[in-house]
Design an enzyme around this catalytic site. Structure first.
Site, PDB file in Angstrom:
ATOM      1  N   ARG A 117      74.179 -22.820 -18.343  1.00 54.37           N
ATOM      2  CA  ARG A 117      75.407 -23.340 -18.388  1.00 54.37           C
ATOM      3  C   ARG A 117      76.279 -22.345 -18.976  1.00 54.37           C
ATOM      4  O   ARG A 117      76.551 -22.111 -19.935  1.00 54.37           O
ATOM      5  CB  ARG A 117      75.368 -24.476 -19.373  1.00 54.37           C
ATOM      6  CG  ARG A 117      74.158 -25.439 -19.050  1.00 54.37           C
ATOM      7  CD  ARG A 117      74.829 -26.854 -19.597  1.00 54.37           C
ATOM      8  NE  ARG A 117      74.487 -26.638 -21.406  1.00 54.37           N
ATOM      9  CZ  ARG A 117      73.563 -26.606 -22.041  1.00 54.37           C
ATOM     10  NH1 ARG A 117      72.331 -27.050 -21.497  1.00 54.37           N
ATOM     11  NH2 ARG A 117      73.585 -26.084 -23.339  1.00 54.37           N
TER      12      ARG A 117
ATOM     13  N   LYS B 127      85.310 -27.568 -18.339  1.00 57.14           N
ATOM     14  CA  LYS B 127      85.903 -28.222 -19.245  1.00 57.14           C
ATOM     15  C   LYS B 127      87.231 -27.560 -19.801  1.00 57.14           C
ATOM     16  O   LYS B 127      87.417 -26.514 -19.744  1.00 57.14           O
ATOM     17  CB  LYS B 127      84.814 -28.409 -20.406  1.00 57.14           C
ATOM     18  CG  LYS B 127      84.556 -27.335 -21.387  1.00 57.14           C
ATOM     19  CD  LYS B 127      83.489 -27.793 -22.380  1.00 57.14           C
ATOM     20  CE  LYS B 127      83.135 -26.520 -23.032  1.00 57.14           C
ATOM     21  NZ  LYS B 127      81.995 -26.751 -23.980  1.00 57.14           N
TER      22      LYS B 127
ATOM     23  N   CYS C 112     107.128 -17.637 -33.958  1.00 55.04           N
ATOM     24  CA  CYS C 112     107.793 -18.609 -34.119  1.00 55.04           C
ATOM     25  C   CYS C 112     107.136 -19.700 -32.922  1.00 55.04           C
ATOM     26  O   CYS C 112     106.514 -19.439 -32.161  1.00 55.04           O
ATOM     27  CB  CYS C 112     109.375 -18.528 -33.739  1.00 55.04           C
ATOM     28  SG  CYS C 112     109.954 -17.243 -34.809  1.00 55.04           S
TER      29      CYS C 112
ATOM     30  N   HIS D 285      71.540 -27.615 -26.686  1.00 58.48           N
ATOM     31  CA  HIS D 285      72.436 -26.737 -26.653  1.00 58.48           C
ATOM     32  C   HIS D 285      72.304 -25.816 -28.043  1.00 58.48           C
ATOM     33  O   HIS D 285      71.735 -26.556 -29.237  1.00 58.48           O
ATOM     34  CB  HIS D 285      73.693 -27.301 -26.832  1.00 58.48           C
ATOM     35  CG  HIS D 285      75.001 -26.793 -26.586  1.00 58.48           C
ATOM     36  ND1 HIS D 285      75.301 -25.528 -25.526  1.00 58.48           N
ATOM     37  CD2 HIS D 285      76.065 -26.683 -27.379  1.00 58.48           C
ATOM     38  CE1 HIS D 285      76.204 -25.199 -25.762  1.00 58.48           C
ATOM     39  NE2 HIS D 285      76.981 -25.706 -26.762  1.00 58.48           N
TER      40      HIS D 285
ATOM     41  N   ARG E  41      74.936 -31.785 -33.230  1.00 62.28           N
ATOM     42  CA  ARG E  41      76.260 -32.421 -32.407  1.00 62.28           C
ATOM     43  C   ARG E  41      75.478 -33.571 -31.750  1.00 62.28           C
ATOM     44  O   ARG E  41      74.981 -34.496 -32.283  1.00 62.28           O
ATOM     45  CB  ARG E  41      76.846 -31.381 -31.533  1.00 62.28           C
ATOM     46  CG  ARG E  41      78.266 -31.211 -31.909  1.00 62.28           C
ATOM     47  CD  ARG E  41      78.990 -30.111 -31.184  1.00 62.28           C
ATOM     48  NE  ARG E  41      78.494 -29.687 -29.801  1.00 62.28           N
ATOM     49  CZ  ARG E  41      78.972 -28.824 -29.050  1.00 62.28           C
ATOM     50  NH1 ARG E  41      79.523 -27.885 -29.618  1.00 62.28           N
ATOM     51  NH2 ARG E  41      78.703 -28.606 -27.885  1.00 62.28           N
TER      52      ARG E  41
ATOM     53  N   TYR F 290     111.034 -15.723 -39.664  1.00 66.63           N
ATOM     54  CA  TYR F 290     111.006 -16.664 -40.615  1.00 66.63           C
ATOM     55  C   TYR F 290     110.152 -15.865 -41.840  1.00 66.63           C
ATOM     56  O   TYR F 290     109.144 -15.475 -41.574  1.00 66.63           O
ATOM     57  CB  TYR F 290     110.246 -17.998 -40.186  1.00 66.63           C
ATOM     58  CG  TYR F 290     111.096 -18.590 -39.198  1.00 66.63           C
ATOM     59  CD1 TYR F 290     112.352 -19.038 -39.448  1.00 66.63           C
ATOM     60  CD2 TYR F 290     110.416 -19.293 -37.974  1.00 66.63           C
ATOM     61  CE1 TYR F 290     113.026 -19.890 -38.625  1.00 66.63           C
ATOM     62  CE2 TYR F 290     111.053 -19.941 -37.152  1.00 66.63           C
ATOM     63  CZ  TYR F 290     112.511 -20.423 -37.398  1.00 66.63           C
ATOM     64  OH  TYR F 290     113.121 -21.080 -36.518  1.00 66.63           O
TER      65      TYR F 290
ATOM     66  N   ASP G  49     108.936 -20.572 -30.216  1.00 64.60           N
ATOM     67  CA  ASP G  49     108.998 -20.145 -28.680  1.00 64.60           C
ATOM     68  C   ASP G  49     109.286 -18.742 -28.452  1.00 64.60           C
ATOM     69  O   ASP G  49     109.535 -18.308 -27.183  1.00 64.60           O
ATOM     70  CB  ASP G  49     110.602 -20.775 -28.445  1.00 64.60           C
ATOM     71  CG  ASP G  49     110.852 -22.007 -29.077  1.00 64.60           C
ATOM     72  OD1 ASP G  49     109.977 -23.219 -28.537  1.00 64.60           O
ATOM     73  OD2 ASP G  49     111.558 -22.443 -29.856  1.00 64.60           O
TER      74      ASP G  49
HETATM   75  C1  LIG Z   1      81.079 -25.526 -23.652  1.00 67.13           C
HETATM   76  C2  LIG Z   1      79.665 -25.724 -23.570  1.00 67.13           C
HETATM   77  C3  LIG Z   1      78.858 -24.697 -22.687  1.00 67.13           C
HETATM   78  C4  LIG Z   1      79.509 -23.432 -22.308  1.00 67.13           C
HETATM   79  O1  LIG Z   1      79.420 -22.605 -23.400  1.00 67.13           O
HETATM   80  P1  LIG Z   1      79.985 -21.110 -23.206  1.00 67.13           P
HETATM   81  O2  LIG Z   1      79.480 -20.600 -24.608  1.00 67.13           O
HETATM   82  O3  LIG Z   1      81.423 -21.246 -23.144  1.00 67.13           O
HETATM   83  O4  LIG Z   1      79.205 -20.569 -21.977  1.00 67.13           O
HETATM   84  C5  LIG Z   1      77.457 -25.214 -22.322  1.00 67.13           C
HETATM   85  N1  LIG Z   1      77.026 -26.266 -22.709  1.00 67.13           N
HETATM   86  C6  LIG Z   1      77.659 -27.137 -23.586  1.00 67.13           C
HETATM   87  C7  LIG Z   1      76.877 -28.455 -23.788  1.00 67.13           C
HETATM   88  C8  LIG Z   1      79.072 -27.116 -23.844  1.00 67.13           C
HETATM   89  O5  LIG Z   1      79.829 -28.034 -24.598  1.00 67.13           O
END
Ligand SMILES: *Cc1c(COP(=O)(O)O)cnc(C)c1O
Length: 380
Positions: A221, A39, A315, A165, A133, A268, A317
């Site tokens: 994952r 992602k 800054c 998750h 979530r 700045y 750039d």
């Molecule tokens: C982003 C994400 C992951 C990966 O998480 P990492 O900590 O980068 O391995 C796994 N599962 C879900 C649902 C995520 O949103």
């Protein structure tokens, strides 16, 4: 121009490093299958290129947040399993189902929208075990799995996975991990009693994969660790952390080198003033290119074999580093971060300098400068 100098700042991604990381993670987590999470443009490393490297290293699955990301992988020719989980199935899931994606449903409504297409859809169900979530609440879970089982019996969807998750996998001692894993096991039992037999059950992200074998289930994952960054710095055992190779290097040719007198201020707001005469290097990248402004006066770069501290504010750039009296020619390379093996800072160092996580540092590097791919080899 300095011989061998860069023409412009660049983000260099080593696909060999991604392949080695994915192969290492697969080996570590076997017999669980691997889903490489790509992602957010492959965490800034490039969606399609990162996905290709992950597949070459044997990743059975790819994971994306949005359907659009998964569709881009299909357009690039990826034919393997891809799970997406955020806007799935979207207003009309037809295209996603036609593209042979595995969608995630959090609710009965989403399941019904998928089933209403009349297409043979593959769906995974997400249960919220404590992150609060996405995902069905534990209260809604029995009704969701009962409905899913009914749709499956009538041949309208196939439930290919059940997942959740973790909130605190980078803090393995947190009781949240035990609690979530326990709730996940209970949710799996409820699904099984309803008649579901999903192909994959999954809970662990990178930190769960590295630090919590009991959370591996059928598949892990991995996002961050696939790109060679440690999701739990200081916690991950050194022999494991040492196998991860950061794949991204960000570097730029110094646009100018010049002396300043004691008493002169930099950038700045004049937040830093030279106490003694020194030399400054101008790095032509700024927050418009993903350099965090929060790293003002704390970030470092490597120039000519030494770490050079940033002076004053970042800054849009550009930013300024202190060369401490050295006078490399303009055009000399400043390494903003890399894998650290040449003494340069890492994305983790920049995360610490800007009070964030390395996830955010690499994901930000999508500014105006090109990404260049290199391949250090090591095809697994
Ligand atoms: C982003 C994400 C992951 C990966 O998480 P990492 O900590 O980068 O391995 C796994 N599962 C879900 C649902 C995520 O949103």
């Amino acid at each position: 121009m300095l011989p061998g100098a860069l023409d412009h700042p660049e983000v260099v991604v080593d696909l060999g490093a991604i392949r080695r990381n994915v192969a290492f993670l697969r080996e570590l987590c076997a017999p669980a299958a691997m889903m490489t999470v790509v992602k957010a443009d492959g965490y800034g490393h490039g969606l399609v290129e990162s996905a290709r490297a992950a597949r070459e290293a044997g990743s059975e699955w790819l994971g994306t947040a949005t359907v659009a990301e998964a569709m881009a992988l299909r357009e690039a020719g990826d034919t393997g399993r891809i799970l997406c989980w955020l806007d799935a199935p979207g207003p009309d899931p037809t295209a996603a189902i036609d593209a042979d994606l595995d969608l995630t449903a959090y609710s009965i409504d989403e399941l019904d929208r998928i089933a209403a297409t009349g297409l043979p859809a593959r769906v995974q169900l997400k249960v919220d075990t404590g992150l609060s979530r996405g995902g069905a609440t534990l209260a809604d879970w029995p009704a969701l799995v009962a409905h899913a089982a009914e749709l499956e019996r009538t041949g309208r969807v196939t439930i290919t996975g059940i997942w959740s998750h973790l909130s605190s996998s980078d803090e393995p001692a947190s009781p949240a991990n035990d609690r979530q894993e326990q709730r996940f096991r209970e949710a799996l039992a409820v699904a099984e009693a309803a008649g579901l037999r999903p192909e994959v059950r999954h809970l662990a992200n990178s930190a769960g994969a590295l630090l919590r074998p009991s959370a591996h289930f059928d598949l892990v994952r991995c996002g961050l660790a696939s790109y060679g960054l440690d999701p739990a710095p200081g916690v991950t055992p050194a022999d494991v952390a040492g196998r991860l190779e950061p794949a991204m290097t960000v570097q730029a040719p110094l646009a100018m080198v010049k002396p300043i007198e004691a008493g002169e201020s930099v950038s700045y707001g004049a937040t830093w003033t030279a106490e003694r005469p020194t030399t400054l290097g101008l790095v032509p990248m700024g927050y418009g290119d993903g350099i965090p402004r929060h790293a003002s006066s704390t970030g470092e770069v490597e120039v000519d074999g030494a770490r050079r501290p940033m002076r004053g504010r970042v800054c849009m750039d550009q930013f300024v580093v202190d060369l401490g009296g050295d006078t490399p020619p303009a055009g000399e390379t400043a390494v903003i971060f890399g894998n650290g093996r040449g003494g340069e800072p890492t994305a983790q160092d920049w995360a610490e300098a800007s009070d964030t996580i390395s996830y955010e540092i690499v994901t930000r590097m999508r500014g105006r400068y090109p990404r260049r791919y290199v391949d250090s080899g090591g095809r697994p």
